[in-house]
Design an enzyme around this catalytic site. Sequence first.
Site, mmCIF file in Angstrom:
data_model
loop_
_atom_site.group_PDB
_atom_site.id
_atom_site.type_symbol
_atom_site.label_atom_id
_atom_site.label_comp_id
_atom_site.label_asym_id
_atom_site.label_seq_id
_atom_site.Cartn_x
_atom_site.Cartn_y
_atom_site.Cartn_z
ATOM 1 C CG LEU A 127 54.423 89.247 106.422
ATOM 2 C CD1 LEU A 127 54.456 88.494 107.751
ATOM 3 C CD2 LEU A 127 54.453 88.264 105.244
ATOM 4 C CD GLU A 129 57.236 94.802 111.718
ATOM 5 O OE1 GLU A 129 56.513 94.064 112.408
ATOM 6 O OE2 GLU A 129 58.347 95.227 112.103
ATOM 7 C CB ALA A 132 60.657 93.417 108.982
ATOM 8 N N GLY A 133 60.960 93.481 105.363
ATOM 9 C CA GLY A 133 60.217 93.124 104.168
ATOM 10 C C GLY A 133 60.450 91.660 103.852
ATOM 11 C CB SER A 134 62.916 89.942 101.675
ATOM 12 O OG SER A 134 62.504 90.561 100.475
ATOM 13 C CB ILE A 159 49.030 97.376 104.838
ATOM 14 C CG1 ILE A 159 50.204 97.072 105.785
ATOM 15 C CG2 ILE A 159 47.860 96.430 105.079
ATOM 16 C CD1 ILE A 159 50.880 95.743 105.560
ATOM 17 N N GLY A 340 53.984 102.625 69.688
ATOM 18 C CA GLY A 340 54.812 103.800 69.433
ATOM 19 C C GLY A 340 54.417 104.957 70.339
ATOM 20 N N GLY A 341 54.313 106.152 69.755
ATOM 21 C CA GLY A 341 53.958 107.327 70.546
ATOM 22 C C GLY A 341 52.609 107.187 71.228
ATOM 23 C CD GLU A 364 51.414 88.390 97.951
ATOM 24 O OE1 GLU A 364 52.034 87.718 98.794
ATOM 25 O OE2 GLU A 364 50.227 88.742 98.101
#
Length: 381
Positions: A127, A129, A132-134, A159, A340-341, A364
Site C-alpha cells: 500500500l 509508497e 504516499a504513506g498516510s 513492505i 537498570g543497567g 498501520e
Amino acid sequence: MPATRLMPTDEAADLIELTREICRKDLAPKVDDAERARTFPEATFRTLGRAGLLSLPYPEEHGGAGQPYEVYLQVVEEIASVWMSVAVGVSVHGLTAYPVATFGTPEQQADLLPGMLSGEQLGAYCLSEPLAGSDIASMTARATRTGDGWSLKGTKAWISHAGHADYYTTFARTSDDGGKGLSTFIVPADAAGLSFAEPERKMGLHCDPVAQVMFDNVPVDGARLIGREGDGMKTALSALDAGRLGIAAAATGLAQAALDAAADYANERQQFGRRIGDFQGLAFLLADMEAAVTSARATYLHAARLKDAGRAFGKEAAVAKLVATDAAMKVTTDAVQVLGGAGYIEDFPLERYMREAKVTQIFEGTNQIQRLVISRQLLAR
C-alpha cells in the site's frame, strides 16, 4: 506469567493452549539468535500455518478456521509475547487475505483463498509508497489495461515480507480520480518485472524484513483485480481497520512480555537487603505497567467483539491501536528502567522490546492518524 483469558468457547481455549505450546517449544528457543542474525523465520511461519494459526478468522469453506476476531487477536497477542516479528508477520499475512475474503467474487475466493489460508503461502501488503504513506490517495503506482489484464508500474515502500512472500496484495492507480482511482490486485511472486530493494536496516523487528517492491510493467491477469475498479481505497481502509486490531494485539503481547520480565527481575534483584520490588516507588511503577497492559487488552477486545457482532468498529479500532501501542512504548521503556543497567544490555531482551515497541506507534497508520480518525468520528454528528 501468561495473561488470564476468558475465552468464548472450549475450542478457543484449546487454541490458546496450542499457541502457547508452539511458542514455548518452537519460537522461544530461536528468537534471540534469529533477531541478532536478522534471519527471516520462514520455517516458523510454516509451523504456524500447519497448526492453522495463520487462517483463524477466515471461513472454513475456504480453508480458514472460522474463529471470531476476539479469538484470533488473542492468539496474535500470545505470539507477540514471545516473538514480536512473527506476530507482526501473522497480522500482515491476515491483512493480505482480507480483500479477497471480503470483496472477492466467489470464483476468486475459491481460486485464491485456499492457498492463502493453507499455511503454505505467505503474503505481503503493498500500500505505502515513498511519497504516499498516510496520504493513500496520493499514490502514483499505476495499473494500465492490456489486452488480457493489467500492467503494473511503480514502487511500494516499507513492505513486510518483501522478497519472501508468495503473493503481493497491491494497490495501484487505475485512473486519475484521486482516492476514487485506486484498485486492488493480487500479484504472484513469480510475476515478470517484480523486484525488490535491499531490506531497510531498522532499529527493531529484525526478523520482519521490510523493503521497497518495484513493479516494472508487471503483467497481472484480469481475474486478479479484486473488487470493482476504483474501489481500492475503500478496500484498503476497510482492511486497515482490521489490521490495526492485529497491531494492537501484538503491541499488547509485547508489553505483557516486558511487564513479566520486569516483575520477575523485581522479585529476584536484591538491594539494601531487600528485593527491589518491595520498594514502593518501583512497586507502583509495576502497578501502572499492569494497568496499561490490561487497558490495552480491553480496548482491542472491545473493538474485536464489535467487529464479530457485525457492528461498526472503525473508531474503536483506532482507539485500540492508539492505546495499545502507546502502552507498549511506555511499558517497555519503564521495564528497561526497572532492570537498570541490565535493561540496557543485550543479555536481557528488554532493550529489544523497547526498540520493537517504537514502530507500533508508526505503522498501520501513525498514532497521529488514529487521533484524526477518532476525532473526525466523534465530531461527525
